[in-house]
Design a protein around this motif. Structure first.
Motif, mmCIF file in Angstrom:
data_model
loop_
_atom_site.group_PDB
_atom_site.id
_atom_site.type_symbol
_atom_site.label_atom_id
_atom_site.label_comp_id
_atom_site.label_asym_id
_atom_site.label_seq_id
_atom_site.Cartn_x
_atom_site.Cartn_y
_atom_site.Cartn_z
ATOM 1 N N ASN A 174 0.956 -1.461 -0.147
ATOM 2 C CA ASN A 174 0.179 0.109 0.054
ATOM 3 C C ASN A 174 0.849 1.245 0.209
ATOM 4 O OD1 ASN A 174 -2.205 1.640 -0.050
ATOM 5 N ND2 ASN A 174 -2.822 1.095 2.161
ATOM 6 N N LYS A 216 -4.811 2.732 -3.070
ATOM 7 C CA LYS A 216 -5.468 1.748 -2.452
ATOM 8 C C LYS A 216 -6.866 2.468 -1.957
ATOM 9 C CE LYS A 216 -5.872 -1.665 1.184
ATOM 10 N NZ LYS A 216 -5.396 -2.194 2.334
ATOM 11 N N TYR A 217 -6.604 3.408 -1.300
ATOM 12 C CA TYR A 217 -8.020 4.101 -0.504
ATOM 13 C C TYR A 217 -8.651 4.814 -1.497
ATOM 14 C CZ TYR A 217 -4.903 3.021 3.500
ATOM 15 O OH TYR A 217 -4.316 2.261 4.527
ATOM 16 N N LYS A 257 -11.222 2.409 -3.649
ATOM 17 C CA LYS A 257 -12.414 1.748 -2.998
ATOM 18 C C LYS A 257 -13.558 2.547 -3.536
ATOM 19 C CE LYS A 257 -10.129 0.064 1.204
ATOM 20 N NZ LYS A 257 -9.778 0.285 2.569
ATOM 21 N N THR A 312 -17.885 10.225 -1.690
ATOM 22 C CA THR A 312 -17.176 11.351 -1.173
ATOM 23 C C THR A 312 -17.979 12.380 -0.390
ATOM 24 O OG1 THR A 312 -17.576 12.643 -2.991
ATOM 25 C CG2 THR A 312 -15.709 11.368 -3.227
ATOM 26 N N ARG A 343 -18.055 9.883 3.151
ATOM 27 C CA ARG A 343 -16.896 9.800 3.744
ATOM 28 C C ARG A 343 -15.913 10.872 3.812
ATOM 29 N NH1 ARG A 343 -13.798 8.835 6.292
ATOM 30 N NH2 ARG A 343 -12.088 6.885 6.505
ATOM 31 N N HIS A 367 -7.358 12.265 -0.059
ATOM 32 C CA HIS A 367 -7.864 11.067 0.994
ATOM 33 C C HIS A 367 -6.871 9.993 1.086
ATOM 34 C CE1 HIS A 367 -10.259 8.440 3.526
ATOM 35 N NE2 HIS A 367 -10.048 7.435 2.810
ATOM 36 N N HIS A 368 -6.634 9.394 -0.002
ATOM 37 C CA HIS A 368 -5.550 8.583 -0.041
ATOM 38 C C HIS A 368 -4.056 8.870 0.390
ATOM 39 C CE1 HIS A 368 -2.982 5.068 -1.832
ATOM 40 N NE2 HIS A 368 -2.459 6.176 -2.367
ATOM 41 N N ARG A 380 -4.002 9.317 4.040
ATOM 42 C CA ARG A 380 -4.032 7.969 4.578
ATOM 43 C C ARG A 380 -2.595 7.236 4.791
ATOM 44 N NH1 ARG A 380 -8.635 5.379 5.697
ATOM 45 N NH2 ARG A 380 -7.264 3.851 6.519
ATOM 46 N N ARG A 413 -0.044 6.293 7.599
ATOM 47 C CA ARG A 413 0.463 4.937 8.104
ATOM 48 C C ARG A 413 2.026 4.582 7.718
ATOM 49 N NH1 ARG A 413 -3.796 1.119 8.836
ATOM 50 N NH2 ARG A 413 -5.994 2.117 8.661
ATOM 51 N N SER A 449 -4.793 5.678 10.916
ATOM 52 C CA SER A 449 -5.893 6.389 11.072
ATOM 53 C C SER A 449 -7.258 5.737 10.824
ATOM 54 C CB SER A 449 -5.641 7.208 9.788
ATOM 55 O OG SER A 449 -6.842 8.381 9.765
ATOM 56 N N GLN A 450 -8.370 6.248 11.694
ATOM 57 C CA GLN A 450 -9.757 5.903 11.433
ATOM 58 C C GLN A 450 -10.472 6.444 10.699
ATOM 59 O OE1 GLN A 450 -10.402 2.487 12.649
ATOM 60 N NE2 GLN A 450 -8.142 2.453 13.107
#
Length: 499
Positions: A13, A19-20, A23, A442, A445, A482-483, A486, A490, A497-498
């Motif tokens: 990732n 990856k994010y 989705k 979007t 989220r 957003h991706h 994240r 990480r 992150s949640q």
């Protein structure tokens, strides 16, 4: 008839895995394995082929039981997955044949591979296949030069399910005329730019179009404009004509900053269907550019060059590097300022790494400053060199850049800067069900749950008022943001992150 299994190892990732982001549009991977698909098209009729892309499906025991031989191709970032897959194949008694950039650059690191078919497959694969036919295959196959692309076949797209991928790929050329010391492109493909004919390119596009593809197509050339005269005289006019009767495909690619010096070329690229180029900026500092031999970027107003390209209708995504010998702690803020002012939304910032086969690797190895392998991930906050400024200073400065440019406030500022300056691309991807669904995702989220929600709604309102035709691009860039956040949280800062 031999059952041949082609395997594409998993990408971790990373910044470019998306990856994010995937989705939101219901895709499993960004790109299909173009190299393996091209190799599959080179194989003679006595092979029965299957392809397993571990990024979209598991490698099952049934796949290994079916196979009589395995082909695997990988880049450096796929090293861990490749090692694991090779081990599984050997445990099943399968002969493993490996090629691609990872194995070509580091053949000594893979003694467990039965046959290394290295360099360009157009040159080395036929020799391997002939020796295999005679039951006398060798351990290593290397090429003495570079191939002519006129005989490269159309990739075997029948081996993949296109709906799993966000974008398709095509390759027009190999090689780069420049000599950046940290880059292994010329070590792999040479300085002379070798090209397919326009007829070859159109045939590949027709194959994708006939298969039902309507969306993004990545020209994977390391420098698409390496031969500008040929582009303007031959390929771009052919692409413009192709698009007259075929709608829905949007192209993007990689190029050098001297694209900004050629208004005619930029206009033709936009008319041919391109709307984005990745450009290696590397550094706003002249000393750093001189150190790494990035001569094409020197003695120019880089900010103006980026704006010129974006105003022409080509979004610029950019690569940046920190950790050159002449860099100082002040370098980090100059990177931040340049990225924010330029409106480069997708800014890939990495710590300097020295890939094997590069001039940088040779120099630093002589200085005993190479420590371990490259990760293959340009944006994971690691390096395989001993930096002159000290590792802790470099890491701290790098984290400062990433925390700043991918914070919601500063990221969304850059999106607005881009939209203010962005010209009108000719090509637009169709607004299909998945893209409509992505918008509603979007809203939930990012607009309700996400900590960027105020920035999100302000951007949408601003775009509707100021640049309504760019609303789909604005939404796409919110998903990218957003991706990227994240990934920073990480992979660079080590926090789960949640959000």
């Amino acid at each position: 008839m031999m059952n041949l299994l082609l395997i594409n190892p998993a990408y971790p990732n990373t910044f470019w895995s998306f990856k994010y982001a995937l989705k939101f549009i219901g895709k499993k991977a960004a790109f299909p394995p173009l190299g393996l698909l091209t190799v599959a098209a080179m194989l003679p009729g006595q092979f029965q082929t299957r392809l397993v892309d571990v990024n979209v499906e598991d490698l099952k025991e049934a796949d290994l039981a079916w196979a009589q031989m395995v082909f695997i191709s990988a880049m450096a970032i796929q090293r861990a997955s490749a090692k694991n897959i090779i081990g599984r194949c050997r445990s099943h008694g399968l002969k493993v044949v490996a090629g691609g950039p990872l194995f070509t650059s580091e053949p000594e690191a893979f003694p467990e591979v039965d046959h290394l078919v290295l360099d360009e497959a157009e040159l080395t694969l036929p020799s391997f296949l002939a020796d295999l036919q005679d039951d006398q295959p060798k351990k290593i196959y290397r090429a003495g030069g570079f191939c002519h692309l006129g005989q490269t076949p159309i990739p075997d797209w029948g081996l993949v399910r296109m709906k799993n991928y966000a974008s398709m790929c095509i390759q027009f050329s190999r090689g780069c005329p420049f000599n950046c010391d940290f880059c292994n492109v010329t070590a792999l493909f040479g300085h002379r730019v070798r090209m397919k004919t326009p007829l070859q390119v159109l045939a590949e596009l027709d194959r994708l179009y006939a298969a039902g593809w309507r969306g993004n197509i990545f020209f994977v050339d390391d420098n698409f404009i390496g031969n500008r005269a040929f582009l303007k005289a031959h390929l771009l006019p052919a692409l413009m004509a192709w698009r007259q009767t075929r709608k829905g495909c949007v192209f993007y690619t990689e190029a050098s900053i001297n694209l900004a010096d050629d208004p005619e070329l930029m206009e033709m690229m936009v008319r041919a269907g391109f709307d984005l180029v990745f450009i290696g900026i590397e550094s706003p500092d002249e000393q750093s550019l001189a150190e790494c031999k990035k001569n094409q970027n020197k003695n120019r107003d880089l900010l103006r060059s980026v704006r010129t390209i974006q105003q022409a209708g080509l979004q610029v995504s950019g690569g940046f590097i920190v950790g050159f010998d002449c860099d100082t702690p002040a370098t980090f803020q100059r990177h931040i300022d340049f990225i924010q002012q330029s409106g480069i939304v997708t800014a890939m910032v990495g710590m300097l790494q020295a890939p094997p086969g590069t001039l940088l690797f040779e120099r630093l190895q002589k200085e005993n400053r190479v420590v371990g392998q490259i990760s293959g991930d340009n944006v994971d906050g690691t390096t395989n060199i001993v930096p002159k400024m000290g590792l802790s200073t470099l890491v701290e400065g790098y984290q400062t850049i990433m925390a700043h440019i991918y914070s919601p406030r500063h990221y969304y500022q850059r999106v607005r800067t881009l939209l203010r300056e962005f010209g009108n691309p000719h090509a637009k991807a169709p607004m299909d069900f998945q893209r409509c669904l992505a918008f509603f995702k979007t809203c939930l989220r990012l607009g309700i749950i996400g900590r960027e929600r105020l920035h999100y709604w302000y951007l949408l309102l601003w775009t509707l008022i100021r640049k309504p035709r760019q609303l789909p691009l604005a939404i796409t860039l919110t998903i990218y943001g957003h991706h990227f956040r994240r990934i920073c949280e990480r992979n660079i800062f080590g926090i789960g992150s949640q959000r």
